[in-house]
Design a protein around this motif. Structure first.
Motif, PDB file in Angstrom:
ATOM      1  N   SER A 140      13.931  82.272  25.150  1.00 39.46           N
ATOM      2  CA  SER A 140      14.471  81.030  24.596  1.00 39.46           C
ATOM      3  C   SER A 140      15.976  81.139  24.318  1.00 39.46           C
ATOM      4  O   SER A 140      16.468  82.167  23.867  1.00 39.46           O
ATOM      5  CB  SER A 140      13.744  80.687  23.287  1.00 39.46           C
ATOM      6  N   ASP A 200      17.214  79.347  22.016  1.00 40.80           N
ATOM      7  CA  ASP A 200      17.293  79.052  20.590  1.00 40.80           C
ATOM      8  C   ASP A 200      16.929  80.255  19.723  1.00 40.80           C
ATOM      9  O   ASP A 200      16.805  80.123  18.505  1.00 40.80           O
ATOM     10  CB  ASP A 200      16.355  77.890  20.231  1.00 40.80           C
ATOM     11  N   ASP A 233      17.728  77.690  15.841  1.00 40.11           N
ATOM     12  CA  ASP A 233      17.379  76.288  15.591  1.00 40.11           C
ATOM     13  C   ASP A 233      16.891  76.107  14.159  1.00 40.11           C
ATOM     14  O   ASP A 233      16.119  75.213  13.855  1.00 40.11           O
ATOM     15  CB  ASP A 233      16.330  75.786  16.578  1.00 40.11           C
ATOM     16  N   TYR A 234      17.369  76.966  13.262  1.00 40.04           N
ATOM     17  CA  TYR A 234      16.967  76.869  11.849  1.00 40.04           C
ATOM     18  C   TYR A 234      17.430  75.542  11.264  1.00 40.04           C
ATOM     19  O   TYR A 234      16.718  74.878  10.536  1.00 40.04           O
ATOM     20  CB  TYR A 234      17.566  78.037  11.068  1.00 40.04           C
ATOM     21  N   ALA A 265      19.527  71.641  12.191  1.00 40.56           N
ATOM     22  CA  ALA A 265      19.594  70.739  13.342  1.00 40.56           C
ATOM     23  C   ALA A 265      20.584  71.339  14.342  1.00 40.56           C
ATOM     24  O   ALA A 265      21.429  72.150  13.992  1.00 40.56           O
ATOM     25  CB  ALA A 265      20.037  69.352  12.882  1.00 40.56           C
ATOM     26  N   HIS A 266      20.496  70.919  15.602  1.00 38.91           N
ATOM     27  CA  HIS A 266      21.254  71.601  16.657  1.00 38.91           C
ATOM     28  C   HIS A 266      22.761  71.571  16.423  1.00 38.91           C
ATOM     29  O   HIS A 266      23.468  72.491  16.823  1.00 38.91           O
ATOM     30  CB  HIS A 266      20.925  70.982  18.018  1.00 38.91           C
ATOM     31  N   GLY A 274      21.866  79.717  11.646  1.00 36.03           N
ATOM     32  CA  GLY A 274      20.885  80.642  12.182  1.00 36.03           C
ATOM     33  C   GLY A 274      20.195  81.422  11.086  1.00 36.03           C
ATOM     34  O   GLY A 274      20.824  81.791  10.088  1.00 36.03           O
ATOM     35  N   SER A 287      15.600  70.490   9.631  1.00 35.86           N
ATOM     36  CA  SER A 287      15.705  71.038  10.981  1.00 35.86           C
ATOM     37  C   SER A 287      15.315  70.054  12.067  1.00 35.86           C
ATOM     38  O   SER A 287      15.428  70.368  13.252  1.00 35.86           O
ATOM     39  CB  SER A 287      14.814  72.281  11.098  1.00 35.86           C
ATOM     40  N   TYR A 303      15.131  63.004  17.903  1.00 33.89           N
ATOM     41  CA  TYR A 303      14.628  64.032  18.806  1.00 33.89           C
ATOM     42  C   TYR A 303      13.475  63.503  19.658  1.00 33.89           C
ATOM     43  O   TYR A 303      13.145  64.095  20.679  1.00 33.89           O
ATOM     44  CB  TYR A 303      14.146  65.250  18.012  1.00 33.89           C
ATOM     45  N   ARG A 344       6.435  69.873  17.108  1.00 30.37           N
ATOM     46  CA  ARG A 344       6.881  70.727  16.012  1.00 30.37           C
ATOM     47  C   ARG A 344       6.071  70.491  14.736  1.00 30.37           C
ATOM     48  O   ARG A 344       6.453  70.921  13.665  1.00 30.37           O
ATOM     49  CB  ARG A 344       8.358  70.444  15.732  1.00 30.37           C
TER      50      ARG A 344
END
Length: 550
Positions: free
Chosen positions: A44, A46, A69-70, A72-73, A78, A236, A241, A249
């Motif tokens: 990944s 992420d 991805d802890y 939002a992007h 991290g 997150s 999305y 998720r």
């Protein structure tokens, strides 16, 4: 010789075995035992997964990850987690080596690094402190292992995080001690503004709740503009999305409807195995629906879903939301500077926690900096437990006479509860005085002199130890529990801080203290009273109280 490298697909079985050897079958993140999940993590974008390898045997002896991805992007946050070292290779510096390599690999990709470390032992805390992560919070009973465990939260800023940080967060008084401690501990200027004026969100009208479906998704998207402009809750995930990604998720929404029109929603991720919920978004067309959504959400989690822990990240620039959550029994558990990126700046956030059922925290292995912050956080939870009782008892307690409901809540919020068995001393004559006390249940005997002679008793609703507060001297008498007693303790420093911010409360409190003290002195024997408080001192004290009331 230990070398650290990125994990590959062939390492997956050994990584799984390390987690089993360290955590057994009780680890709450059970996906780490799933080889398919580990394989996706290895490939990944992420996540970064590293392994420590014994150069002689080729055996994988440790692992650590950074989950990118802890947040939002766009947040550049991290989580430095999943650190595990095989029991046979502990105390060989492998954990420190994995942390250093992780930092080197991702520091140019992050603004904020987060460590969520177990509180049952200090290993992750020590490693994090050595690598310039600083304590920002304490999450009590956050995860379920064999029993519920607490976690230390630590953070580190990278790159331009602090340069982009929004100035002068506005926090309610109950958040200020934690926020000030974190900022000072991080070497930052505590530029906080204490907001005493902002009212909570009002209770709304006749709304109803339903869970989000594919059909309701477009209606929710249509209120995008209001959501972005007044964003106060972060997490997150985000609505844009997409419905199916949210479902993947395990994200859900409760919608608030007025007739058939969607006017708000609250987004959350539930972990049924752990009985925990994290809120990541709150959307509202107007202020009237916000409190309804929060209170109905909290009630349904607690009553219908049997959730034990609820967590919400709130902007440190949103005092109305902070106040509303506090009134719904959420407490500040962490303060993270520059945690989220919003519009053109990074905002501090307050992690507010609702503990549905307070339990014994068990044995904790905390480093000194983390322990000091944990004590501050837990004091808030302990104190908050007595607020409803004190508010309910307002009509019975003379100390509260003349205070309105909001003032009572503020005063109760700086008290802590103590229990004493029959025969146990609360304080002794001539001891330094740091607190005054209010009897919630039971009876206290007051005595003075050598040999000790009884002066009188203090019962439910009455204060004692107030003379030392008013005269600013050591205790002039001894207070002993005659029965099992429960008292609310009010530290002199905390009262002084409250009165400085809220002189309206101070005027009433000092007037009531003087009235109550006078009544108790009149009940006591005159010769004994003179031994405790001379005539000239009583005159000086009266003048002192008069000046305070003015």
């Amino acid at each position: 010789m230990i070398k650290v490298r990125e994990a590959t697909e062939r390492d997956i079985p050994e990584i799984r075995e390390i987690f089993l050897s360290v955590y057994g079958k009780d680890y709450p993140h059970r996906e780490v035992y799933d080889e398919q999940w580990l394989k996706r993590s290895v490939f990944s974008d992420d996540a970064l997964m590293l392994v420590a390898e014994d150069g002689k045997s080729g055996k994988v002896v440790g692992t650590g990850s950074v989950l990118l991805d802890y947040g939002a992007h766009s947040d550049l946050v991290g989580e430095f987690g999943r650190l595990a070292v095989h029991p046979e290779y502990r105390r060989a510096g492998i954990g420190k080596l994995l942390m250093q390599r992780r930092i080197e690999a991702v520091e140019d990709r992050l603004h904020i690094g987060i460590v969520v470390g177990r509180a049952v032992h200090p290993y992750a805390q020590r490693i994090s402190l050595k690598h310039h992560f600083y304590p920002v919070g304490f999450l009590p009973l956050r995860h379920l292992f064999a029993r519920r465990e607490s976690f230390a939260l630590m953070a580190r800023c990278f790159g331009h995080a602090l340069a982009l940080r929004g100035n002068n967060p506005r926090v309610i008084p109950e958040v200020y001690p934690l926020a000030h401690r974190v900022l000072a501990g991080a070497g930052m200027s505590p530029d906080l503004i204490v907001d005493e004026e902002s009212a909570p969100y009002p209770s709304g009208g006749p709304f109803r709740i339903q869970e989000l479906s594919v059909r309701g998704f477009p209606a929710l998207l249509r209120i995008e503009r209001g959501r972005v402009r007044h964003r106060e809750v972060f997490g997150s995930m985000r609505l844009e999305y997409g419905f199916f990604r949210l479902k993947a998720r395990r994200a859900s929404y409760f919608l608030a409807l007025e007739k058939d029109r969607v006017i708000g929603a609250i987004g959350f991720i539930e972990e049924p195995h752990e009985h925990t919920v994290q809120v990541f978004e709150l959307i509202a067309l107007d202020d009237q629906v916000i409190r309804f959504l929060l209170s109905e959400f909290e009630r349904r989690c607690r009553e219908d879903r049997k959730v034990e822990y609820i967590e919400i990240d709130v902007s440190a620039h949103a005092p109305r939301m902070q106040r509303t959550l506090l009134e719904l029994n959420f407490m500040p558990a962490a303060y993270i500077p520059a945690m989220v990126f919003h519009e053109v700046e990074r905002l501090d956030i307050i992690k507010m926690v609702r503990l549905v059922k307070m339990q014994d925290l068990g044995e904790l292995g905390l480093t000194r900096p983390v322990r000091e912050l944990a004590d501050l956080v837990m004091r808030g939870f302990t104190t908050r437990a007595i607020v409803p009782r004190m508010a309910q008892a307002v009509t019975e307690i003379p100390l509260f006479k003349g205070l309105d409901e909001e003032q009572v809540l503020r005063l109760a919020g700086v008290c802590s509860v103590q229990e004493h068995k029959a025969g146990e001393r609360v304080f002794s004559e001539a001891e330094p005085a740091h607190s005054m006390y209010l009897v919630l249940e039971g009876k206290i005997g007051i005595s003075a002199g050598k040999p000790s002679v009884g002066i009188g008793t203090v019962g439910k609703g009455e204060a004692f130890g107030e003379l030392s507060l008013l005269a600013q001297r050591p205790h002039s008498a001894t207070a002993t529990a005659e029965t099992r007693v429960e008292v609310a303790a009010l530290a002199h420093k905390d009262l002084a801080d409250l009165v400085r911010r809220r002189p309206d409360i101070g005027v009433v409190i000092y007037k009531n203290l003087a009235t109550g003290l006078g009544a108790k002195l009149l009940r006591s024997d005159s010769s004994l009273r003179d031994r405790v408080l001379g005539e000239s001192e009583l005159l000086n004290l009266t003048m002192h109280l008069t000046r305070r009331e003015q």
